[in-house]
Scaffold this motif. Sequence first.
Motif, short mmCIF file in Angstrom:
data_model
loop_
_atom_site.label_atom_id
_atom_site.label_comp_id
_atom_site.label_asym_id
_atom_site.label_seq_id
_atom_site.Cartn_x
_atom_site.Cartn_y
_atom_site.Cartn_z
N SER A 161 29.25 47.25 39.86
CA SER A 161 30.05 48.47 40.02
C SER A 161 31.47 48.29 39.49
CB SER A 161 30.11 48.88 41.49
OG SER A 161 28.82 48.95 42.03
N CYS A 162 31.93 47.04 39.41
CA CYS A 162 33.28 46.77 38.91
C CYS A 162 33.27 45.39 38.25
CB CYS A 162 34.29 46.82 40.04
SG CYS A 162 34.20 45.37 41.11
N PRO A 163 34.30 45.06 37.46
CA PRO A 163 34.26 43.78 36.72
C PRO A 163 34.17 42.56 37.62
CG PRO A 163 36.00 45.20 35.86
CD PRO A 163 35.46 45.89 37.08
N CYS A 164 34.82 42.54 38.79
CA CYS A 164 34.78 41.32 39.62
C CYS A 164 33.49 41.24 40.44
CB CYS A 164 36.02 41.23 40.52
SG CYS A 164 35.93 42.21 42.04
N GLY A 165 32.74 42.34 40.52
CA GLY A 165 31.45 42.31 41.19
C GLY A 165 31.52 42.47 42.70
N CYS A 166 32.71 42.76 43.24
CA CYS A 166 32.85 42.85 44.71
C CYS A 166 32.81 44.28 45.23
CB CYS A 166 34.16 42.20 45.16
SG CYS A 166 34.21 40.45 44.81
N LEU A 167 33.01 45.25 44.35
CA LEU A 167 33.04 46.64 44.82
C LEU A 167 31.69 46.99 45.46
CD1 LEU A 167 35.07 49.03 44.73
CD2 LEU A 167 33.80 49.88 42.75
N GLY A 168 31.73 47.45 46.72
CA GLY A 168 30.50 47.77 47.44
C GLY A 168 30.04 46.64 48.35
N GLU A 173 36.58 41.47 48.92
CA GLU A 173 37.45 42.56 48.51
C GLU A 173 37.52 42.63 46.99
OE1 GLU A 173 41.84 44.18 49.78
OE2 GLU A 173 40.78 42.73 51.03
N CYS A 174 37.38 43.83 46.47
CA CYS A 174 37.47 44.02 45.01
C CYS A 174 38.91 43.82 44.56
CB CYS A 174 36.99 45.42 44.65
SG CYS A 174 37.36 45.89 42.96
N ALA A 175 39.07 42.97 43.54
CA ALA A 175 40.42 42.66 43.06
C ALA A 175 40.75 43.44 41.79
CB ALA A 175 40.50 41.16 42.79
N CYS A 176 39.91 44.38 41.42
CA CYS A 176 40.11 45.07 40.14
C CYS A 176 41.09 46.23 40.29
CB CYS A 176 38.79 45.61 39.63
SG CYS A 176 37.50 44.40 39.52
N ALA A 177 41.92 46.36 39.26
CA ALA A 177 42.77 47.54 39.19
C ALA A 177 41.92 48.72 38.73
CB ALA A 177 43.90 47.30 38.20
ZN LIG Z 1 36.26 44.53 41.44
#
Ligand SMILES: [Zn+2]
Length: 314
Positions: A161-168, A173-177
């Motif tokens: 879902s996001c580049p760092c793979g943590c979203l969801g 915690e997602c670290a992506c801007a």
């Molecule tokens: Zn992320």
Amino acid sequence: MVSDETVRPFDPAAPPDLADVQNQETAKRALEIAAAGGHPILVTGPSGSGKTLLCRCLPALLPAWDDDARAAIAGTFLRAKLEPPGAPPLRAPHPSITPSAIIGGQRPGEVDLARGGVLFLDDLDAFGRRSLRVLRERLEEHTPPAQPSPPLFLLAAAMRSCPCGCLGDPHRECACARWQRERHWSAVRELLVDLFHLHVELFIVGPPSHRRRGGEGTAQVADRVRAARDRQRERHGGALLNAHLPVGALPEVCRLDAAGQQLLDRAAEHLPFTARTTVTALQVARSIADLSGRDSITAPHLAEAIHYQRRGGV
Ligand SMILES: [Zn+2]
């Protein structure tokens, strides 16, 4: 036979079973619908949520080939100097694949080798724009004849879902801007996302030690898929699948009851529905009704179909 270096290792003799996919009942259901009607499916979610495992269950849900399909597919593989598979394959090219290796030319491409099986694009965001574009062109020219031979490929794709793979993931915690998440999605959203008929998002379901095998397995679901395919064959008089129903056939084949029509009107009014989304929702609802063994599409069938129409993004 040469080795097939563009394809990630996958042992077709030991595919995973749907019973190995835990606590993801909505996603398993979407996979069943994809197999029943030939609907392209996009699976998103955090790293470790089981996207790849889920998609690898898909080929075993597809009906066995008849002799004509087996012969046609064997011919394609032999032209590519590859061992023909005996059952629906899962072709999983690496994101570094060139556009011509996807689409083929003198040598069959991945879309040809995946016929009658699954073309699985893992890490969809990592594929180049040119690759996504040629794939789009190929999918859009799929207004297939009633009896495509060999059968068409089924597209399945997965991405974080996001580049760092943590979203969801509730434990990380997602670290992506926001701009990074936007960029992660931009090519897929621009070039391909509207062609997926089913979009499911997986969630992390607790630590691995708490997960148990459970729910329906591949054999049970494959039985329903087979019955739904039989219904389509009877109704369409050929191998045409619901995913490829021409728009002109929808009023007849996807007739809604009064409650269903009301629901569709409301959805078109309140959701970001395009003409394409409406067509897709009807085609998916047709497959859901076929899985239930019903001739008519009811409001609950359509509501479930609309649920999968969420288009990917942040
Ligand atoms: Zn992320």
